[in-house]
Design an enzyme around this catalytic site. Structure first.
Site, PDB file in Angstrom:
ATOM      1  CD  GLU A 171      11.944 -31.395  -4.494  1.00  0.00           C
ATOM      2  OE1 GLU A 171      11.453 -32.457  -4.086  1.00  0.00           O
ATOM      3  OE2 GLU A 171      11.613 -30.869  -5.566  1.00  0.00           O
ATOM      4  CD  GLU A 353      13.937 -31.724  -9.187  1.00  0.00           C
ATOM      5  OE1 GLU A 353      12.750 -32.074  -9.099  1.00  0.00           O
ATOM      6  OE2 GLU A 353      14.835 -32.156  -8.435  1.00  0.00           O
TER       7      GLU A 353
HETATM    8  C1  GBH Z   1      10.836 -33.670  -7.162  1.00  0.00           C
HETATM    9  O1  GBH Z   1       9.981 -33.728  -6.094  1.00  0.00           O
HETATM   10  C2  GBH Z   1      12.056 -34.485  -6.884  1.00  0.00           C
HETATM   11  O2  GBH Z   1      13.171 -33.652  -6.605  1.00  0.00           O
HETATM   12  C3  GBH Z   1      12.406 -35.456  -7.966  1.00  0.00           C
HETATM   13  O3  GBH Z   1      13.316 -36.392  -7.483  1.00  0.00           O
HETATM   14  C4  GBH Z   1      11.146 -36.096  -8.490  1.00  0.00           C
HETATM   15  O4  GBH Z   1      11.400 -37.135  -9.383  1.00  0.00           O
HETATM   16  C5  GBH Z   1      10.345 -35.020  -9.162  1.00  0.00           C
HETATM   17  O5  GBH Z   1      10.114 -33.952  -8.305  1.00  0.00           O
HETATM   18  C6  GBH Z   1       8.991 -35.491  -9.668  1.00  0.00           C
HETATM   19  O6  GBH Z   1       8.189 -35.915  -8.617  1.00  0.00           O
HETATM   20  O7  GBH Z   1      -0.270 -33.438  -4.103  1.00  0.00           O
HETATM   21  O8  GBH Z   1      -0.852 -31.986  -5.929  1.00  0.00           O
HETATM   22  O9  GBH Z   1      -0.184 -31.053  -3.819  1.00  0.00           O
HETATM   23  C7  GBH Z   1       8.797 -32.958  -6.200  1.00  0.00           C
HETATM   24  C8  GBH Z   1       7.942 -33.144  -4.997  1.00  0.00           C
HETATM   25  C9  GBH Z   1       5.898 -32.403  -6.070  1.00  0.00           C
HETATM   26  C10 GBH Z   1       6.088 -32.656  -3.679  1.00  0.00           C
HETATM   27  C11 GBH Z   1       4.552 -31.749  -5.881  1.00  0.00           C
HETATM   28  C12 GBH Z   1       4.770 -31.987  -3.515  1.00  0.00           C
HETATM   29  C13 GBH Z   1       2.631 -31.609  -4.434  1.00  0.00           C
HETATM   30  C14 GBH Z   1       1.614 -32.228  -5.347  1.00  0.00           C
HETATM   31  N1  GBH Z   1       6.745 -32.308  -4.917  1.00  0.00           N
HETATM   32  N2  GBH Z   1       3.930 -32.214  -4.663  1.00  0.00           N
HETATM   33  S1  GBH Z   1      -0.041 -32.156  -4.766  1.00  0.00           S
END
Ligand code: GBH
Length: 443
Positions: A171, A353
């Site tokens: 990511e 994931e």
């Molecule tokens: C992943 O990141 C990571 O790889 C992992 O380490 C982590 O634990 C896991 O996910 C859970 O978080 O504000 O509603 O638009 C995910 C990161 C998740 C970033 C969704 C952007 C948008 C949510 N992404 N997020 S919102």
């Protein structure tokens, strides 16, 4: 709500060739911090008000000490594969050589997985940049990309043939945007002029690492893991559609288009010059190195409307939402995979994931997380729909094997299919973990 995970009887995901796994990341589970160099997340955790519960990764799930029982746990779930990340500051010294003790730690894990016939999916960078590199500018310093290439070179030689698949980065959007633009992740730098510069160096690091992986480990599947939060307009109005497309280019396409097309989205022309990355001749060719697979991480979608001052405005996610506030919208998963397949000539895809934070309760030794089972059921079927529409998906990893350090949320949010009691380090397989196991073992 269902307490089972099921797929249509003719689903390609019921073939034993389809790879099912569980995923983790080094900083989120390992602890063992005194046996490695400090990383940017140690520093971030030590900075007041950055992590919701004021916690850190010094112990986490103590996987550093409990890895043997954790490999047994992984095996007991019946999975085909385990996706783990390597802590760069554990395996490379400040002068850029292998730290043999750190390497031995991972060799033991990789050998234990091999002895159980569990494929190792290794991520080289899941956000734990050595602090001494950050002190030199971190991902804003082009040199960091070459340090990463050196690390990838040394570690892939040391691991030999133990690895089924290597992902360079996890990511890069999160590292670049969350870490160097809005500053909610380590190293906590804020400024629109920084995000795309960091992103470019991360992508360059990916391309440089692909070169050495292709040479040192030609028999493994070598690629990258990207996260996608598909963008939807709030209304059909032209202004909202334009806003949503801009956000999609800024957050999602920015990281995938250079890999396949060798250039950044056209919206670059609309960004102020000072926010542009510094692109040297030959960079885009390095970045667009062939990849054997694309890892896709999906959790949720985002909805945008037009905004008078900015290019887009994200509205609050509607219900239903998970415990971390993200909308549950599995249809976006199918639409994402199909649209990526239309836009790019994709290599095989792994879902590296997918999962949900839920407000779990351990009662009499049981976590009855029917809400998480429901999430998995609907998202597995969303992947199946994409496969039916022609996308080649070869595997799926649940995030996460176990509850762990959820970055800026600390230990407050639980994503595991295994419950962790942080006082005792006792692991308890949740109902979702048992359902996942049943799906896998009944194929
Ligand atoms: C992943 O990141 C990571 O790889 C992992 O380490 C982590 O634990 C896991 O996910 C859970 O978080 O504000 O509603 O638009 C995910 C990161 C998740 C970033 C969704 C952007 C948008 C949510 N992404 N997020 S919102």
């Amino acid at each position: 709500m269902t307490d089972k995970l099921s797929l249509p009887a003719n689903s390609a995901m019921l073939s034993t060739d389809f790879i099912y796994g569980v995923a983790t990341a080094s900083f989120q589970i390992e602890g063992g911090a005194t046996n490695r160099l400090p990383c940017i997340w140690d520093t971030f955790c030590d900075t007041p008000d950055k992590v919701a519960d004021g916690s850190n990764g010094l112990i986490a799930c103590d996987h550093y000490n409990l890895w043997q029982q954790d490999v047994e746990l992984i095996d007991s779930l019946g999975v085909d594969a385990y996706r783990l990340s390597i802590s760069w500051p554990r395996v490379i010294t400040e002068s850029g050589e292998l730290n043999q003790a750190g390497v031995a730690y991972y060799l033991n894990i990789l050998d234990a997985l091999k002895s159980k016939n569990i494929k190792a999916f290794v991520t080289l960078y899941h956000w734990d940049l050595p602090q001494h590199l950050e002190d030199n500018g971190g991902w804003l310093n082009r040199e960091t990309a070459y340090k990463f290439q050196n690390y990838a070179d040394l570690i892939s030689k040391a691991f030999g043939d133990r690895v089924y698949a290597y992902a360079t980065l996890n990511e890069p959007f999160c590292s670049a945007f969350l870490g160097y633009e809005v500053g909610v992740h380590a190293p906590g730098i804020i400024g629109k002029e920084f995000g795309k510069k960091a992103a470019h160096h991360l992508l360059l690091a990916h391309g440089l690492a692909m070169q050495v992986l292709a040479k040192n480990s030609p028999d493994s599947q070598n690629g990258i893991v990207l996260n996608f939060t598909p963008c939807y307009p709030e209304s059909d109005s032209a202004a909202d559609v334009t806003a949503s497309n801009f956000a999609d280019d800024y957050f999602n396409q920015w990281y995938i288009k250079p890999l396949f097309d060798g250039n950044y989205p056209e919206i670059m022309a609309q960004l102020p010059k000072e926010n542009h990355p510094e692109i040297l001749e030959g960079d885009m060719a390095i970045i667009s190195h062939h990849i054997d697979f694309l890892g896709v991480n999906f959790y949720t979608r985002a909805i945008y409307r037009a905004d008078a001052d900015e290019h887009f405005f994200q509205i609050d996610p509607p219900e239903p939402r998970t415990d971390i506030g993200w909308e549950i919208y599995p249809k976006a998963f199918t639409e994402l995979l199909v649209s990526l397949n239309d836009k790019y000539s994709l290599p095989p895809v792994y879902i590296t994931e997918n999962g949900a934070a839920m407000d779990d309760k351990l009662v009499d030794g049981v976590v009855n997380d029917l809400d998480r089972i429901d999430y998995y059921h609907n998202h597995l079927n969303a992947v199946n729909d994409a496969i039916e529409q022609g996308v080649q998906v070869n595997g799926y990893f649940a995030w996460s094997l176990m509850d762990n350090f959820e970055w800026a949320e600390g230990y407050l949010k639980r994503f595991g299919i295994v419950y962790v009691d942080y006082d005792t380090q006792v692991r308890t397989i949740k109902a979702s973990g048992l359902a996942y196991k049943a799906l896998i073992t009944n194929r």
